[in-house]
Design a protein around this motif. Sequence first.
Motif, PDB file in Angstrom:
ATOM      1  N   GLY A 175      34.152 -54.011   4.829  1.00  0.00           N
ATOM      2  CA  GLY A 175      35.441 -54.205   4.185  1.00  0.00           C
ATOM      3  C   GLY A 175      35.508 -53.799   2.732  1.00  0.00           C
ATOM      4  O   GLY A 175      36.509 -54.044   2.066  1.00  0.00           O
ATOM      5  N   LYS A 176      34.458 -53.176   2.205  1.00  0.00           N
ATOM      6  CA  LYS A 176      34.455 -52.727   0.816  1.00  0.00           C
ATOM      7  C   LYS A 176      34.130 -51.239   0.774  1.00  0.00           C
ATOM      8  O   LYS A 176      33.421 -50.723   1.629  1.00  0.00           O
ATOM      9  N   ASP A 177      34.642 -50.578  -0.257  1.00  0.00           N
ATOM     10  CA  ASP A 177      34.303 -49.175  -0.384  1.00  0.00           C
ATOM     11  C   ASP A 177      32.981 -49.012  -1.135  1.00  0.00           C
ATOM     12  O   ASP A 177      32.382 -49.985  -1.617  1.00  0.00           O
ATOM     13  N   ALA A 178      32.532 -47.771  -1.232  1.00  0.00           N
ATOM     14  CA  ALA A 178      31.209 -47.495  -1.796  1.00  0.00           C
ATOM     15  C   ALA A 178      31.087 -47.952  -3.237  1.00  0.00           C
ATOM     16  O   ALA A 178      30.062 -48.516  -3.635  1.00  0.00           O
ATOM     17  N   GLU A 179      32.138 -47.723  -4.045  1.00  0.00           N
ATOM     18  CA  GLU A 179      31.982 -48.067  -5.450  1.00  0.00           C
ATOM     19  C   GLU A 179      31.896 -49.577  -5.674  1.00  0.00           C
ATOM     20  O   GLU A 179      31.240 -50.026  -6.609  1.00  0.00           O
ATOM     21  N   ALA A 180      32.529 -50.362  -4.809  1.00  0.00           N
ATOM     22  CA  ALA A 180      32.405 -51.818  -4.924  1.00  0.00           C
ATOM     23  C   ALA A 180      30.983 -52.269  -4.647  1.00  0.00           C
ATOM     24  O   ALA A 180      30.546 -53.306  -5.145  1.00  0.00           O
ATOM     25  N   TRP A 181      30.240 -51.472  -3.873  1.00  0.00           N
ATOM     26  CA  TRP A 181      28.879 -51.834  -3.466  1.00  0.00           C
ATOM     27  C   TRP A 181      27.819 -51.184  -4.333  1.00  0.00           C
ATOM     28  O   TRP A 181      26.788 -51.793  -4.618  1.00  0.00           O
ATOM     29  N   ALA A 182      28.072 -49.939  -4.785  1.00  0.00           N
ATOM     30  CA  ALA A 182      26.979 -49.158  -5.361  1.00  0.00           C
ATOM     31  C   ALA A 182      27.234 -48.597  -6.754  1.00  0.00           C
ATOM     32  O   ALA A 182      26.359 -47.935  -7.304  1.00  0.00           O
ATOM     33  N   ALA A 183      28.401 -48.839  -7.342  1.00  0.00           N
ATOM     34  CA  ALA A 183      28.632 -48.366  -8.711  1.00  0.00           C
ATOM     35  C   ALA A 183      27.703 -49.089  -9.684  1.00  0.00           C
ATOM     36  O   ALA A 183      27.112 -50.132  -9.358  1.00  0.00           O
ATOM     37  N   TYR A 184      27.581 -48.566 -10.879  1.00  0.00           N
ATOM     38  CA  TYR A 184      26.751 -49.219 -11.887  1.00  0.00           C
ATOM     39  C   TYR A 184      27.289 -50.614 -12.202  1.00  0.00           C
ATOM     40  O   TYR A 184      26.516 -51.540 -12.492  1.00  0.00           O
ATOM     41  N   SER A 185      28.601 -50.777 -12.131  1.00  0.00           N
ATOM     42  CA  SER A 185      29.194 -52.098 -12.372  1.00  0.00           C
ATOM     43  C   SER A 185      28.713 -53.115 -11.344  1.00  0.00           C
ATOM     44  O   SER A 185      28.586 -54.317 -11.654  1.00  0.00           O
ATOM     45  N   ALA A 186      28.432 -52.661 -10.113  1.00  0.00           N
ATOM     46  CA  ALA A 186      27.914 -53.572  -9.086  1.00  0.00           C
ATOM     47  C   ALA A 186      26.503 -54.019  -9.426  1.00  0.00           C
ATOM     48  O   ALA A 186      26.123 -55.176  -9.164  1.00  0.00           O
ATOM     49  N   MET A 187      25.726 -53.141 -10.012  1.00  0.00           N
ATOM     50  CA  MET A 187      24.378 -53.507 -10.462  1.00  0.00           C
ATOM     51  C   MET A 187      24.449 -54.620 -11.512  1.00  0.00           C
ATOM     52  O   MET A 187      23.708 -55.608 -11.451  1.00  0.00           O
ATOM     53  N   GLU A 188      25.367 -54.446 -12.450  1.00  0.00           N
ATOM     54  CA  GLU A 188      25.520 -55.452 -13.505  1.00  0.00           C
ATOM     55  C   GLU A 188      26.097 -56.747 -12.946  1.00  0.00           C
ATOM     56  O   GLU A 188      25.611 -57.846 -13.267  1.00  0.00           O
ATOM     57  N   ARG A 189      27.105 -56.637 -12.107  1.00  0.00           N
ATOM     58  CA  ARG A 189      27.776 -57.813 -11.546  1.00  0.00           C
ATOM     59  C   ARG A 189      26.825 -58.658 -10.718  1.00  0.00           C
ATOM     60  O   ARG A 189      26.802 -59.894 -10.822  1.00  0.00           O
ATOM     61  N   ASP A 190      26.027 -58.008  -9.882  1.00  0.00           N
ATOM     62  CA  ASP A 190      25.123 -58.709  -8.965  1.00  0.00           C
ATOM     63  C   ASP A 190      23.719 -58.890  -9.535  1.00  0.00           C
ATOM     64  O   ASP A 190      22.814 -59.356  -8.823  1.00  0.00           O
ATOM     65  N   GLU A 191      23.551 -58.524 -10.805  1.00  0.00           N
ATOM     66  CA  GLU A 191      22.285 -58.704 -11.518  1.00  0.00           C
ATOM     67  C   GLU A 191      21.114 -58.098 -10.741  1.00  0.00           C
ATOM     68  O   GLU A 191      20.088 -58.735 -10.510  1.00  0.00           O
ATOM     69  N   LEU A 192      21.273 -56.854 -10.351  1.00  0.00           N
ATOM     70  CA  LEU A 192      20.239 -56.152  -9.598  1.00  0.00           C
ATOM     71  C   LEU A 192      19.248 -55.490 -10.548  1.00  0.00           C
ATOM     72  O   LEU A 192      19.613 -55.043 -11.637  1.00  0.00           O
ATOM     73  N   ASP A 193      17.996 -55.402 -10.124  1.00  0.00           N
ATOM     74  CA  ASP A 193      17.060 -54.578 -10.875  1.00  0.00           C
ATOM     75  C   ASP A 193      17.170 -53.140 -10.368  1.00  0.00           C
ATOM     76  O   ASP A 193      17.911 -52.843  -9.432  1.00  0.00           O
ATOM     77  N   TRP A 194      16.429 -52.223 -10.969  1.00  0.00           N
ATOM     78  CA  TRP A 194      16.549 -50.810 -10.603  1.00  0.00           C
ATOM     79  C   TRP A 194      16.223 -50.560  -9.128  1.00  0.00           C
ATOM     80  O   TRP A 194      16.984 -49.853  -8.438  1.00  0.00           O
ATOM     81  N   PRO A 195      15.126 -51.114  -8.592  1.00  0.00           N
ATOM     82  CA  PRO A 195      14.839 -50.871  -7.169  1.00  0.00           C
ATOM     83  C   PRO A 195      15.910 -51.445  -6.239  1.00  0.00           C
ATOM     84  O   PRO A 195      16.245 -50.826  -5.220  1.00  0.00           O
ATOM     85  N   GLU A 196      16.471 -52.601  -6.589  1.00  0.00           N
ATOM     86  CA  GLU A 196      17.524 -53.187  -5.746  1.00  0.00           C
ATOM     87  C   GLU A 196      18.776 -52.330  -5.766  1.00  0.00           C
ATOM     88  O   GLU A 196      19.418 -52.116  -4.729  1.00  0.00           O
ATOM     89  N   TRP A 197      19.122 -51.839  -6.948  1.00  0.00           N
ATOM     90  CA  TRP A 197      20.287 -50.953  -7.040  1.00  0.00           C
ATOM     91  C   TRP A 197      20.027 -49.641  -6.300  1.00  0.00           C
ATOM     92  O   TRP A 197      20.901 -49.116  -5.618  1.00  0.00           O
ATOM     93  N   ALA A 198      18.805 -49.140  -6.421  1.00  0.00           N
ATOM     94  CA  ALA A 198      18.457 -47.884  -5.753  1.00  0.00           C
ATOM     95  C   ALA A 198      18.620 -47.998  -4.235  1.00  0.00           C
ATOM     96  O   ALA A 198      18.954 -47.005  -3.574  1.00  0.00           O
ATOM     97  N   GLU A 199      18.411 -49.181  -3.669  1.00  0.00           N
ATOM     98  CA  GLU A 199      18.623 -49.363  -2.229  1.00  0.00           C
ATOM     99  C   GLU A 199      20.091 -49.128  -1.870  1.00  0.00           C
ATOM    100  O   GLU A 199      20.394 -48.539  -0.825  1.00  0.00           O
ATOM    101  N   ARG A 200      20.973 -49.600  -2.721  1.00  0.00           N
ATOM    102  CA  ARG A 200      22.403 -49.376  -2.473  1.00  0.00           C
ATOM    103  C   ARG A 200      22.751 -47.898  -2.657  1.00  0.00           C
ATOM    104  O   ARG A 200      23.526 -47.330  -1.876  1.00  0.00           O
ATOM    105  N   LEU A 201      22.179 -47.280  -3.689  1.00  0.00           N
ATOM    106  CA  LEU A 201      22.417 -45.858  -3.903  1.00  0.00           C
ATOM    107  C   LEU A 201      21.856 -45.030  -2.747  1.00  0.00           C
ATOM    108  O   LEU A 201      22.438 -44.001  -2.377  1.00  0.00           O
TER     109      LEU A 201
END
Length: 274
Positions: A169-195
Amino acid sequence: MSASATRAVGVDIGGTGIKGAVVDLSTGELLTDRIKVATPHGAEPEDVLDAVKVVLDRLEVTDAGDVPLGVAFPAIVKNGRTLSAANVADTWIDFEAESFFEKGLGRQIHFANDADVAGVAELRYGAARDQDGLVILTTLGTGIGSAMIYNGVLIPNSELGHVHRAKHGKDAEAWAAYSAMERDELDWPEWAERLQWYYSHIEFLFSPDLFVVGGGVSKHADKFLPLLDLKTPIVPAVHRNNAGIIGAAALALAGERPGVLDETTEDLAGTTAH
């Protein structure tokens, strides 16, 4: 104004800031300091126009005879009309933006989507230069912008940040944009999984020959790009936060005397819908 101009002004309008500079069209280098003003609260057309006037005044290029002007804007842009609005007022939806700016500034301009002009900057002066086939540039920031370039020609308004994740129910930018990394407090490897999910999906859909990753986070490309496993080469953009200014300037002559182009601009002026 001569269509053989060697410099142009690029103005990049964003949801939080409006940036501008004079650009050398042969090299893509900024010939002036980058001027930045805050985007007015609410980002209504009249207020944004006034802010652009401030940028041009500080650059001392308010005279329409000085240099050509290109403007980048965060919206789908077709035939000078904005068909969407990202982080600006809804007033921009289905709005004759190009003619509004031309009337307000008293000069011809070329008006285009911000991710598209970033793609043009990388095509002309950066990572996509001399690249055959399909290049997909993505800008990772508050959202995910995209530019698709095939054999040097821009396919405008691709909006690949809005592909949807099945059953989520969400588009890609809601899940994988840089703002999602900041919002969900992801580290680089966690964000890279979404990317990884995002770029693998785009790779499957379009079979590109090169990915170029832009946006401010591209300066940290060494922290996340090596974590991705793709068949397609993926590289950081060269121009990062200046790409909108440079690409808008590179397209500026598309707003001047249609059909009268010199060798330095003929490959650019036809690269986006006008």
